[in-house]
Design an enzyme around this catalytic site. Structure first.
Site, PDB file in Angstrom:
ATOM      1  N   CYS A  27       0.563  -1.318   0.143  1.00 17.32           N
ATOM      2  CA  CYS A  27      -0.179  -0.183  -0.141  1.00 17.32           C
ATOM      3  C   CYS A  27       0.961   1.697  -0.006  1.00 17.32           C
ATOM      4  O   CYS A  27       2.055   1.216   0.825  1.00 17.32           O
ATOM      5  CB  CYS A  27      -0.973   0.185   1.375  1.00 17.32           C
ATOM      6  SG  CYS A  27      -2.219  -1.403   1.845  1.00 17.32           S
ATOM      7  N   TRP A  56      -2.833  -3.470  -1.496  1.00 13.84           N
ATOM      8  CA  TRP A  56      -2.418  -4.788  -2.060  1.00 13.84           C
ATOM      9  C   TRP A  56      -3.216  -5.446  -0.552  1.00 13.84           C
ATOM     10  O   TRP A  56      -2.694  -4.621   0.189  1.00 13.84           O
ATOM     11  CB  TRP A  56      -0.845  -4.690  -1.426  1.00 13.84           C
ATOM     12  CG  TRP A  56      -0.555  -6.445  -1.014  1.00 13.84           C
ATOM     13  CD1 TRP A  56       0.580  -6.694  -3.047  1.00 13.84           C
ATOM     14  CD2 TRP A  56      -0.212  -7.020  -0.606  1.00 13.84           C
ATOM     15  NE1 TRP A  56       0.540  -8.171  -1.919  1.00 13.84           N
ATOM     16  CE2 TRP A  56       0.709  -7.912  -0.731  1.00 13.84           C
ATOM     17  CE3 TRP A  56       0.024  -7.132   1.174  1.00 13.84           C
ATOM     18  CZ2 TRP A  56       0.200  -9.256  -0.260  1.00 13.84           C
ATOM     19  CZ3 TRP A  56      -0.274  -7.977   1.531  1.00 13.84           C
ATOM     20  CH2 TRP A  56       0.147  -9.033   1.075  1.00 13.84           C
ATOM     21  N   ASN A  59      -2.265   2.566   5.632  1.00 13.04           N
ATOM     22  CA  ASN A  59      -1.497   1.792   5.141  1.00 13.04           C
ATOM     23  C   ASN A  59      -1.416   1.074   6.266  1.00 13.04           C
ATOM     24  O   ASN A  59      -1.209   1.796   7.292  1.00 13.04           O
ATOM     25  CB  ASN A  59      -0.022   2.798   3.825  1.00 13.04           C
ATOM     26  CG  ASN A  59       0.780   0.885   4.103  1.00 13.04           C
ATOM     27  OD1 ASN A  59       0.643  -0.173   4.081  1.00 13.04           O
ATOM     28  ND2 ASN A  59       2.532   1.733   3.975  1.00 13.04           N
ATOM     29  N   GLY A  60      -1.226   0.294   6.675  1.00 16.21           N
ATOM     30  CA  GLY A  60      -0.888  -0.560   7.960  1.00 16.21           C
ATOM     31  C   GLY A  60      -2.269  -2.377   7.528  1.00 16.21           C
ATOM     32  O   GLY A  60      -2.542  -2.176   7.396  1.00 16.21           O
ATOM     33  N   GLU A  99      17.846 -18.841  -3.513  1.00 21.77           N
ATOM     34  CA  GLU A  99      18.020 -17.437  -3.465  1.00 21.77           C
ATOM     35  C   GLU A  99      17.099 -17.090  -5.258  1.00 21.77           C
ATOM     36  O   GLU A  99      16.042 -16.690  -5.678  1.00 21.77           O
ATOM     37  CB  GLU A  99      18.653 -16.295  -4.045  1.00 21.77           C
ATOM     38  CG  GLU A  99      18.185 -14.856  -4.008  1.00 21.77           C
ATOM     39  CD  GLU A  99      16.901 -14.450  -4.015  1.00 21.77           C
ATOM     40  OE1 GLU A  99      16.641 -14.583  -3.087  1.00 21.77           O
ATOM     41  OE2 GLU A  99      17.084 -13.522  -4.564  1.00 21.77           O
ATOM     42  N   LYS A 142      13.113 -16.179  -6.514  1.00 27.29           N
ATOM     43  CA  LYS A 142      13.102 -14.662  -7.641  1.00 27.29           C
ATOM     44  C   LYS A 142      12.635 -15.576  -8.534  1.00 27.29           C
ATOM     45  O   LYS A 142      11.636 -15.585  -9.367  1.00 27.29           O
ATOM     46  CB  LYS A 142      14.909 -15.140  -8.477  1.00 27.29           C
ATOM     47  CG  LYS A 142      15.206 -13.043  -9.087  1.00 27.29           C
ATOM     48  CD  LYS A 142      15.045 -12.813  -7.932  1.00 27.29           C
ATOM     49  CE  LYS A 142      15.362 -12.363  -6.497  1.00 27.29           C
ATOM     50  NZ  LYS A 142      14.580 -12.060  -5.675  1.00 27.29           N
ATOM     51  N   LYS A 150       6.312  -5.053  -2.440  1.00 27.57           N
ATOM     52  CA  LYS A 150       8.378  -4.836  -2.153  1.00 27.57           C
ATOM     53  C   LYS A 150       7.979  -4.483  -0.860  1.00 27.57           C
ATOM     54  O   LYS A 150       9.208  -5.290   0.071  1.00 27.57           O
ATOM     55  CB  LYS A 150       8.412  -3.667  -3.299  1.00 27.57           C
ATOM     56  CG  LYS A 150       9.725  -4.211  -2.982  1.00 27.57           C
ATOM     57  CD  LYS A 150      10.455  -3.345  -4.398  1.00 27.57           C
ATOM     58  CE  LYS A 150      11.639  -3.381  -4.002  1.00 27.57           C
ATOM     59  NZ  LYS A 150      12.435  -5.150  -4.328  1.00 27.57           N
TER      60      LYS A 150
END
Ligand code: G6P
Length: 587
Positions: free
Chosen positions: A2, A72, A96-97, A458, A462, A582
Site C-alpha cells: 500500500c 495491496w 497503510n497498515g 535465492e 526469484k 515490495k
C-alpha cells in the site's frame, strides 16, 4: 505494501496525486483511488487495477488538496469498493497498515447505526473520525487512533478543513515541503516535488494546509521536527532503455557493488569491527531475499569471526527469538528497511542487549532509527518487486564486513568481479535458453553445495516470484534423501557448480539426475566442469573463472536473468508479480 500520498498546495491536486501514486505503485497495484477536496466538497474516484486506470477520472477531481492510495489487498478482495480512500460522513481516509481490532470496532459502529461500504479493516477509521469530530480534525484523529490496535499510516481529509491530517504508528510516512505540502509512504513519491523532507516520530500528528505543516506529538503539543534537504533526485528513476525495471536493475548489479565499496571506504567501521571481534554470537535476520543474503552472510562472517553465526527468518525470530546477550551482534538485513517482521525481530534482539546493525538500501527507513549502526547497501531505488541489485549489494556488504585484508585489496577484488558481473548482465546468449527450459518444466530445482547452495535458494525464490513456476532451492547432497523421487523428464534441475572444493560432488548430483531421465542445466565458473558436462546436459552456461567465495556475484546475476526471461516466456510482467508487494509493512 500500500502506498499513500497527500497534497495540499495551490496547483490542481489530482495530477500531483496521480504522479505520486505512479511512483508508489510498486508498493501495491491491485486497486487505486484519489479523493480531492474543493470548497467543502469531497470528490472521489476508485478503481480496481493499476493506477493508470485513474487517468480518466482526473478531470473530475476538483481542488488543490487531496489524498491518494495504491492498494495491496489484505482485508477484502481487490475491488473498487475495497479500494481506498474510504469516505464516511465528513471524512475521506487512506491507510497503510493493519487494524487488528477492526471487527470489534465495526460491530460497535454497526450497532450504532453505521453502514459500511467495504470489507476492509481501514474503513472503520473514516467512521471513527466522523464520530469523534468536534470541530478539530487533529483531535478527532487522536481519539480515533486511541481506539485502534495494529499499525498504521493514515492521511485524511475533512470537509470542514482546507488541508489534510496525517499520523503514523508502525507504518512509514514522510512529510515533504516544496511546490506544495506533501505526505507520502516513501521518498520516491516526493522526488522532483519536495525540496525538504521530515520523518515524523511514531505517534506524531500533522495538520497540513496549502501553506503550512504543523506537527504535534502524541499529546497534541506542537513540536518542531527537523526538515532535511531532499538530496537524492529519484525523479529520473525509469527503465532507461530496458523494457522492464527488473532487467535494468540486474544491469545495475555491478554499479551497486562499486557504490557499496565506495560507501564502506568512507565509513568508520572500528566500533563495528570491535563488536564483531568480541561477539559471543552474530545473528542475522531478514525476510525473503534479505534472508537469503543472510545465508551467504553466515558463510562469510563465519569464516571471518571467531563466534557462532546464524541466520533467522524474521517472522519466526520475532516469536522465537535467538538468544542474545550484551556481547551479541544482530544484523538486520532489509532492502526497504520497513519490513514489519524484520523491524520487530531486530527490536527484540536490541532490547535483549544485542548491538544492532541495520544493513539496508534505504537510509531514512524505520530500521535505521532503531539501529546502533547502519551499513549502507548502495543499490539506489529498486522498483521491481523482486529484489535483484539489492541482493548483490547485501552480498557486497557481507564481503566488506568479513574481509580481513586491507580495504584496497578487498575493494580491488570486488572491483574486478564487478566488471565480470557487468558483462554477464549484458549477455543474452544463455539466459533465454535456460529460461525456456524452465517454462517447459513442471518444476525447477536449483541445486548446489557450499557457496552455491545459497545461490540456489535465492535463484529459486526469484524464479517462483516472477514466473510462478514451482521451484525449490536445495543442497545438492540432499537430493538422494528425498527430492530425487520427484525427478523425471518433466522436471528441470539447475545445478550451480562454482564452489571448486565441492565441484566433483555437485557433478555427482548431475549424474544422478541424468541417470533417472531428468533434465539438467548447469551454471559453472569451472572450465573442467564445462568440458565434462557439455553435450551431456540440456544447457551449460560457463561463467568467468573466479575464486569460489566470490562466485555468487556471477552465478546470482546469471540466474536473475534466467528468472527474468522465464517471466517473459510465461507471459508475466516481471516488475509486478501477482499477489506480491515490495515493502511488506504488515505482519
Ligand atoms: C517482500 C518482497 C521481497 C523481499 C522481502 C523482504 O516479500 O517481495 O522481494 O525480499 O519483502 O524485504 P526487505 O525490504 O526487508 O528486504
Amino acid at each position: 505494501m500500500c502506498g499513500i500520498i497527500a497534497y495540499a498546495g495551490h496547483a490542481p491536486a489530482a495530477p500531483e496525486l496521480f504522479e505520486g501514486l505512479r511512483k508508489l505503485e510498486y508498493r501495491g497495484y491491485d486497486s487505486a483511488g484519489i479523493t480531492t477536496l474543493d470548497r467543502g466538497r469531497l470528490y472521489t474516484a476508485k478503481r480496481a487495477g493499476t493506477v493508470e486506470g485513474l487517468r480518466v477520472d482526473l478531470n473530475n477531481l476538483c481542488g488543490t488538496v487531496g489524498i491518494g492510495h495504491t492498494r495491496w489487498a489484505t482485508h477484502g478482495a481487490a475491488t473498487a469498493a475495497n479500494a481506498h480512500p474510504h469516505v464516511y460522513g465528513r471524512f475521506s481516509v487512506v491507510h497503510n497498515g493493519i487494524i487488528e481490532n477492526y471487527s470489534e470496532l465495526r460491530s460497535e459502529l454497526i450497532s450504532a447505526g453505521h453502514a459500511f461500504s467495504s470489507e476492509t479493516d481501514s474503513e472503520v477509521i473514516a467512521h471513527l473520525l466522523d464520530v469523534y469530530y468536534d470541530g478539530d480534525p487533529v483531535d478527532a484523529l487522536r481519539l480515533t487512533c486511541a481506539r485502534l490496535k495494529g499499525c498504521w499510516a493514515i492521511a485524511a481529509l475533512c470537509t470542514e478543513f482546507d488541508g489534510y491530517i496525517v499520523t503514523r504508528r508502525g507504518s512509514p510516512v514522510i512529510l515533504g515541503r516544496g511546490k506544495g505540502n506533501y505526505a507520502a509512504s516513501d521518498i520516491y513519491a516526493l522526488s522532483g516535488r519536495a525540496e525538504k523532507y521530515s520523518i515524523p516520530e511514531e505517534g506524531d500528528f500533522a495538520l497540513v494546509t496549502p501553506d503550512k505543516i504543523t506537527i504535534f506529538d502524541e499529546h497534541l503539543n506542537e513540536v518542531v521536527r527537523p526538515f532535511d534537504i531532499l538530496k537524492s533526485n529519484f525523479s529520473e528513476v525509469g527503465t532507461d532503455d530496458c523494457p522492464h525495471y527488473m532487467l535494468k536493475e540486474i544491469r545495475e548489479n555491478a554499479r551497486t557493488m562499486r557504490a557499496t565499496c565506495r560507501a564502506f571506504s568512507s565509513l568508520d567501521l572500528s566500533a563495528v569491527r570491535t563488536r564483531l571481534k568480541c561477539a559471543d554470537k552474530i545473528v542475522l535476520i531478514g525476510c525473503g531475499t534479505a534472508y537469503n543474503s543472510a545465508l551467504a552472510g553466515v558463510r562469510l562472517l563465519g569464516g571471518a569471526y571467531d563466534c557462532p553465526v546464524s541466520a533467522h527468518i524474521a517472522s519466526e525470530a520475532r516469536y522465537n527469538p535467538p538468544r542474545v546477550t550484551g556481547r551479541s551482534v544482530c544484523i538486520a538485513v532489509s532492502q526497504s528497511g520497513e519490513t514489519a517482521d524484520t523491524i520487530m525481530a531486530a527490536r527484540i534482539a536490541r532490547e535483549a542487549g544485542a548491538y544492532l546493525i541495520a544493513m539496508t538500501n534505504v537510509g531514512y527507513s524505520a530500521i535505521t532509527r532503531i539501529a546502533d549502526f547502519v551499513l549502507p547497501v548502495c543499490a539506489g531505488a529498486e522498483i521491481c518487486v523482486a529484489a535483484t541489485k539489492s541482493y548483490i549489494g547485501q552480498l557486497a556488504c557481507f564481503h566488506l564486513l568479513s574481509a580481513g585484508t586491507s580495504p584496497s585489496v578487498r575493494d580491488c577484488a570486488l572491483e574486478n568481479i564487478s566488471k565480470k558481473v557487468e558483462e554477464i548482465a549484458l549477455d543474452d546468449t544463455y539466459a533465454p535458453g535456460i529460461a525456456k527450459l524452465c517454462v517447459q518444466s513442471r518444476a525447477v530445482f536449483f541445486l548446489g553445495r557450499g557457496y552455491d547452495v545459497d545461490v540456489a535458494t535465492e535463484a529459486s525464490l526469484k524464479l517462483k516470484e516472477v514466473s510462478y513456476i514451482f521451484s525449490d532451492g536445495y543442497p545438492a547432497g540432499e537430493l538422494k534423501h528425498g527430492t530425487l523421487a520427484l525427478v523425471d523428464e518433466s522436471v528441470l534441475s539447475i545445478v550451480i557448480i562454482c564452489d571448486g572444493a565441492l565441484a566433483e560432488k555437485s557433478k555427482n548430483a548431475v549424474e544422478q539426475i541424468l541417470s533417472r531421465g531428468g533434465k539438467v542445466a548447469v551454471v559453472t565458473t569451472l572450465p573442467p566442469i564445462y568440458a565434462a558436462l557439455s553435450g551431456r546436459v540440456q544447457a551449460v552456461w560457463l561463467l568467468p573463472e573466479v575464486p569460489s567465495h566470490l562466485s555468487h556475484f556471477l552465478s546470482s546475476t546469471a540466474l536473475q536473468l534466467v528468472a527474468y526471461h522465464a517471466a517473459l516466456f510465461a507471459g508475466h510482467n516481471p516488475d509486478k508479480p501477482r499477489n506480491l508487494a515490495k515493502s511488506v509493512t504488515v505482519e
